[in-house]
Every structure is written in structure tokens, then in C-alpha cells.
Design a protein around this motif. Structure first.
Motif, PDB file in Angstrom:
ATOM      1  N   GLU A 120     -28.842 -50.761  20.579  1.00 18.60           N
ATOM      2  CA  GLU A 120     -29.475 -49.459  20.786  1.00 18.60           C
ATOM      3  C   GLU A 120     -28.972 -48.810  22.074  1.00 18.60           C
ATOM      4  OE1 GLU A 120     -33.671 -50.170  20.646  1.00 18.60           O
ATOM      5  OE2 GLU A 120     -34.122 -48.101  20.123  1.00 18.60           O
ATOM      6  N   GLY A 121     -28.664 -47.526  22.017  1.00 20.89           N
ATOM      7  CA  GLY A 121     -28.452 -46.767  23.240  1.00 20.89           C
ATOM      8  C   GLY A 121     -27.024 -46.721  23.762  1.00 20.89           C
ATOM      9  N   TYR A 122     -26.093 -47.321  23.064  1.00 18.80           N
ATOM     10  CA  TYR A 122     -24.717 -47.378  23.575  1.00 18.80           C
ATOM     11  C   TYR A 122     -23.829 -46.325  22.922  1.00 18.80           C
ATOM     12  CZ  TYR A 122     -26.012 -51.791  25.744  1.00 18.80           C
ATOM     13  OH  TYR A 122     -26.628 -52.738  26.509  1.00 18.80           O
ATOM     14  N   GLU A 123     -23.067 -45.639  23.749  1.00 18.63           N
ATOM     15  CA  GLU A 123     -22.146 -44.602  23.267  1.00 18.63           C
ATOM     16  C   GLU A 123     -21.195 -45.158  22.200  1.00 18.63           C
ATOM     17  OE1 GLU A 123     -22.285 -41.482  24.006  1.00 18.63           O
ATOM     18  OE2 GLU A 123     -20.364 -40.711  23.286  1.00 18.63           O
ATOM     19  N   MET A 124     -20.762 -46.417  22.375  1.00 21.09           N
ATOM     20  CA  MET A 124     -19.785 -46.999  21.451  1.00 21.09           C
ATOM     21  C   MET A 124     -20.299 -47.079  20.011  1.00 21.09           C
ATOM     22  SD  MET A 124     -16.713 -47.789  22.545  1.00 21.09           S
ATOM     23  CE  MET A 124     -15.900 -49.343  22.162  1.00 21.09           C
ATOM     24  N   LEU A 125     -21.618 -46.998  19.827  1.00 16.13           N
ATOM     25  CA  LEU A 125     -22.165 -46.997  18.451  1.00 16.13           C
ATOM     26  C   LEU A 125     -21.576 -45.842  17.634  1.00 16.13           C
ATOM     27  CD1 LEU A 125     -25.918 -47.832  19.170  1.00 16.13           C
ATOM     28  CD2 LEU A 125     -24.388 -49.156  17.687  1.00 16.13           C
ATOM     29  N   LYS A 126     -21.181 -44.756  18.321  1.00 16.00           N
ATOM     30  CA  LYS A 126     -20.644 -43.588  17.614  1.00 16.00           C
ATOM     31  C   LYS A 126     -19.296 -43.857  16.961  1.00 16.00           C
ATOM     32  CE  LYS A 126     -20.929 -39.733  20.011  1.00 16.00           C
ATOM     33  NZ  LYS A 126     -20.870 -38.950  21.277  1.00 16.00           N
ATOM     34  N   GLY A 127     -18.700 -45.009  17.281  1.00 17.44           N
ATOM     35  CA  GLY A 127     -17.472 -45.395  16.599  1.00 17.44           C
ATOM     36  C   GLY A 127     -17.693 -45.912  15.191  1.00 17.44           C
ATOM     37  N   LEU A 128     -18.963 -46.142  14.837  1.00 14.73           N
ATOM     38  CA  LEU A 128     -19.278 -46.564  13.458  1.00 14.73           C
ATOM     39  C   LEU A 128     -19.410 -45.315  12.599  1.00 14.73           C
ATOM     40  CD1 LEU A 128     -22.018 -49.243  14.319  1.00 14.73           C
ATOM     41  CD2 LEU A 128     -19.596 -49.650  13.779  1.00 14.73           C
ATOM     42  N   SER A 129     -18.717 -45.281  11.482  1.00 14.69           N
ATOM     43  CA  SER A 129     -18.702 -44.078  10.643  1.00 14.69           C
ATOM     44  C   SER A 129     -20.121 -43.647  10.290  1.00 14.69           C
ATOM     45  CB  SER A 129     -17.929 -44.350   9.357  1.00 14.69           C
ATOM     46  OG  SER A 129     -16.562 -44.469   9.667  1.00 14.69           O
ATOM     47  N   GLY A 130     -20.420 -42.355  10.505  1.00  9.84           N
ATOM     48  CA  GLY A 130     -21.715 -41.803  10.143  1.00  9.84           C
ATOM     49  C   GLY A 130     -22.742 -41.884  11.257  1.00  9.84           C
ATOM     50  N   VAL A 131     -22.445 -42.581  12.346  1.00 13.67           N
ATOM     51  CA  VAL A 131     -23.374 -42.654  13.486  1.00 13.67           C
ATOM     52  C   VAL A 131     -22.979 -41.553  14.469  1.00 13.67           C
ATOM     53  CG1 VAL A 131     -24.218 -44.056  15.422  1.00 13.67           C
ATOM     54  CG2 VAL A 131     -23.790 -45.124  13.186  1.00 13.67           C
ATOM     55  N   GLY A 132     -23.891 -40.577  14.685  1.00 12.80           N
ATOM     56  CA  GLY A 132     -23.522 -39.385  15.447  1.00 12.80           C
ATOM     57  C   GLY A 132     -24.030 -39.357  16.873  1.00 12.80           C
ATOM     58  N   THR A 133     -24.876 -40.308  17.261  1.00 14.72           N
ATOM     59  CA  THR A 133     -25.442 -40.280  18.610  1.00 14.72           C
ATOM     60  C   THR A 133     -25.687 -41.691  19.127  1.00 14.72           C
ATOM     61  OG1 THR A 133     -27.427 -39.729  19.912  1.00 14.72           O
ATOM     62  CG2 THR A 133     -27.723 -39.939  17.537  1.00 14.72           C
ATOM     63  N   HIS A 134     -25.623 -41.825  20.474  1.00 18.45           N
ATOM     64  CA  HIS A 134     -25.954 -43.127  21.075  1.00 18.45           C
ATOM     65  C   HIS A 134     -27.427 -43.471  20.893  1.00 18.45           C
ATOM     66  CE1 HIS A 134     -27.171 -40.270  24.144  1.00 18.45           C
ATOM     67  NE2 HIS A 134     -27.947 -41.206  24.641  1.00 18.45           N
ATOM     68  N   GLU A 135     -28.258 -42.450  20.610  1.00 18.39           N
ATOM     69  CA  GLU A 135     -29.700 -42.694  20.444  1.00 18.39           C
ATOM     70  C   GLU A 135     -29.974 -43.225  19.043  1.00 18.39           C
ATOM     71  OE1 GLU A 135     -31.227 -38.841  21.361  1.00 18.39           O
ATOM     72  OE2 GLU A 135     -31.439 -39.306  23.500  1.00 18.39           O
ATOM     73  N   THR A 136     -29.328 -44.310  18.727  1.00 13.55           N
ATOM     74  CA  THR A 136     -29.419 -44.903  17.399  1.00 13.55           C
ATOM     75  C   THR A 136     -29.929 -46.318  17.558  1.00 13.55           C
ATOM     76  OG1 THR A 136     -27.560 -43.594  16.565  1.00 13.55           O
ATOM     77  CG2 THR A 136     -28.036 -45.643  15.401  1.00 13.55           C
ATOM     78  N   ARG A 137     -30.855 -46.705  16.689  1.00 13.23           N
ATOM     79  CA  ARG A 137     -31.320 -48.092  16.675  1.00 13.23           C
ATOM     80  C   ARG A 137     -30.596 -48.768  15.522  1.00 13.23           C
ATOM     81  NH1 ARG A 137     -35.157 -51.527  14.684  1.00 13.23           N
ATOM     82  NH2 ARG A 137     -36.140 -52.889  16.238  1.00 13.23           N
ATOM     83  N   TYR A 138     -29.517 -49.459  15.852  1.00 13.15           N
ATOM     84  CA  TYR A 138     -28.640 -50.014  14.821  1.00 13.15           C
ATOM     85  C   TYR A 138     -28.984 -51.475  14.583  1.00 13.15           C
ATOM     86  CZ  TYR A 138     -24.621 -50.925  11.974  1.00 13.15           C
ATOM     87  OH  TYR A 138     -23.815 -51.274  10.918  1.00 13.15           O
ATOM     88  N   ALA A 139     -29.362 -51.803  13.342  1.00 12.78           N
ATOM     89  CA  ALA A 139     -29.712 -53.188  12.995  1.00 12.78           C
ATOM     90  C   ALA A 139     -28.580 -53.808  12.192  1.00 12.78           C
ATOM     91  CB  ALA A 139     -31.009 -53.205  12.189  1.00 12.78           C
TER      92      ALA A 139
END
Ligand SMILES: [Zn+2]
Length: 212
Positions: A120-139
């Protein structure tokens, strides 16, 4: 204009092997890679079992059908071929990459009781297709490890079809490693790079929190 020759699936995966070996994600002949070469009928070009990923050659691959059986080759496909064919068939992946990294192994063990690791909360999450913001809780799902790949591929297919708990981009196998995929090899490679970066950040951060 001269046509730019795109590399063969084998040559593209040979490059991946050199890169991932150098990063420490594919050492000791572990891990495996594939590219879908035909949709109908489904066929994949996949690394043969037990090959050194640092020095793959064009002879270290097998073409397999949708059931994971070799097509016109005496090479033995990777023991985990059924996970690749399941991802190609059910998730529509065009390329599937599997790594065995230190940080992924640690995180898959630490968070296994919860069945997932939450990032959660990391800019690098946006490298996953379809993830548009670091404010993502990725499970990210963590499956128990097993040598029964057939049973695991059945579990994986169930989860891929379960829209209430979707699996996208990748998953971890406990004390084993990461699977990630994409529509093509570039996307699959990007997903591996993003996940491996985040695994290291998450585990190192927990270590720092313990000592400070
Ligand atoms: Zn593996």
C-alpha cells in the motif's frame, strides 16, 4: 524501409534469463519463462526443465500444447508448465515469468498465514497495468507451496475465475517464488520488476522498524 526483425520467442527469453540471473532472481537453474506462440490451438514456448538461466541457448526450450504436453520436441518442459498453460488459457496471458528471489521468498513465508501480502502507498504500484495511483491497497495472493502442480493449477484456475477475489498481474508461492504475467513479454517483465522491487522495500522496511 528495412523491416526490423523482432527477436524469436527463444531469443527474447534468453535475454530475460541473463537479466534475471544478474538480479539474483533466477539462480541455481530455478524458475521458468514462457511466451504464447499460438492462440488457436494454444501453444507456448517454455524453458526446458533444469536449465541454467544465465546461459540459455535456443535448444533449452520446448513448445507445449494447452495441456502442457511437448509438441515435436524431446526436451522435458519445466515441472511447472501447467501453471503457465493455465495462466495463458484462463487469464489470457501472452507471456509468463517466474522468479525465485530472496525477498519474495521471505515475504511469501512471513505473510502466508494471511493468504496474501498487502502492499500500500508506493508509487511503484503504478507499474502494474490498470493501477493508476499510489493510494492503492494491493493484495497479492500467496498459495501454499506444493510439488503437486496439477492440483495447484486447479486451485489457480478457480481463483482466476473467482471475481470476488480476483488475481491479476501475479501471485506468490510460499517459500518458493513469484509468478507474474502480461499481455506480452514487456508487460510480464515489468510486473516482475515492480513486484520484486516492492518485496524488497516491504521486507527491508519491516526489518528497519524492528531495530529502530
Ligand atoms: Zn519455481
Amino acid at each position: 524501409l528495412p523491416r526490423v526483425q523482432s527477436p524469436s520467442p527463444q531469443n527474447a527469453l534468453i535475454d530475460i534469463g541473463g537479466l534475471f540471473y544478474a538480479r539474483g532472481w533466477s539462480v541455481g537453474t530455478c524458475s521458468n519463462y514462457s511466451i504464447v506462440t499460438s492462440r488457436d490451438p494454444l501453444q507456448l514456448c517454455i524453458t526446458a526443465s533444469g536449465k541454467d538461466k544465465r546461459s540459455l541457448t535456443e535448444h533449452d526450450f520446448v513448445t507445449v500444447d494447452g495441456a502442457g504436453k511437448p509438441v515435436g520436441s524431446t526436451n522435458k518442459p519445466s515441472a511447472e508448465t501447467l501453471l503457465h498453460t493455465t495462466l495463458a488459457r484462463v487469464a489470457g496471458a501472452g507471456a509468463i515469468l517466474h522468479t525465485h528471489s530472496v525477498w519474495g521468498t521471505l515475504l511469501s513465508d512471513l505473510d502466508h498465514p494471511a493468504g496474501q501480502t498487502v502492499i500500500e502507498g508506493y508509487e511503484m504500484l503504478k507499474g502494474l497495468s490498470g493501477v493508476g495511483t499510489h493510494e492503492t491497497r494491493y493484495a497479492l495472493t500467496i498459495f501454499p507451496n506444493t510439488q503437486d502442480i496439477e492440483a495447484l493449477s486447479v486451485d489457480l484456475e478457480k481463483r482466476l475465475r473467482d471475481e470476488s477475489r480476483p488475481i491479476r498481474h501475479g501471485f506468490l508461492l510460499r517459500n518458493h517464488g513469484l509468478y507474474a504475467w502480461g499481455n506480452d513479454l514487456a508487460e510480464a517483465r515489468r510486473h516482475i520488476e515492480i513486484f520484486e522491487f516492492l518485496f524488497e522495500v516491504v521486507v527491508r522496511r519491516r526489518m528497519i522498524t524492528l531495530i529502530r
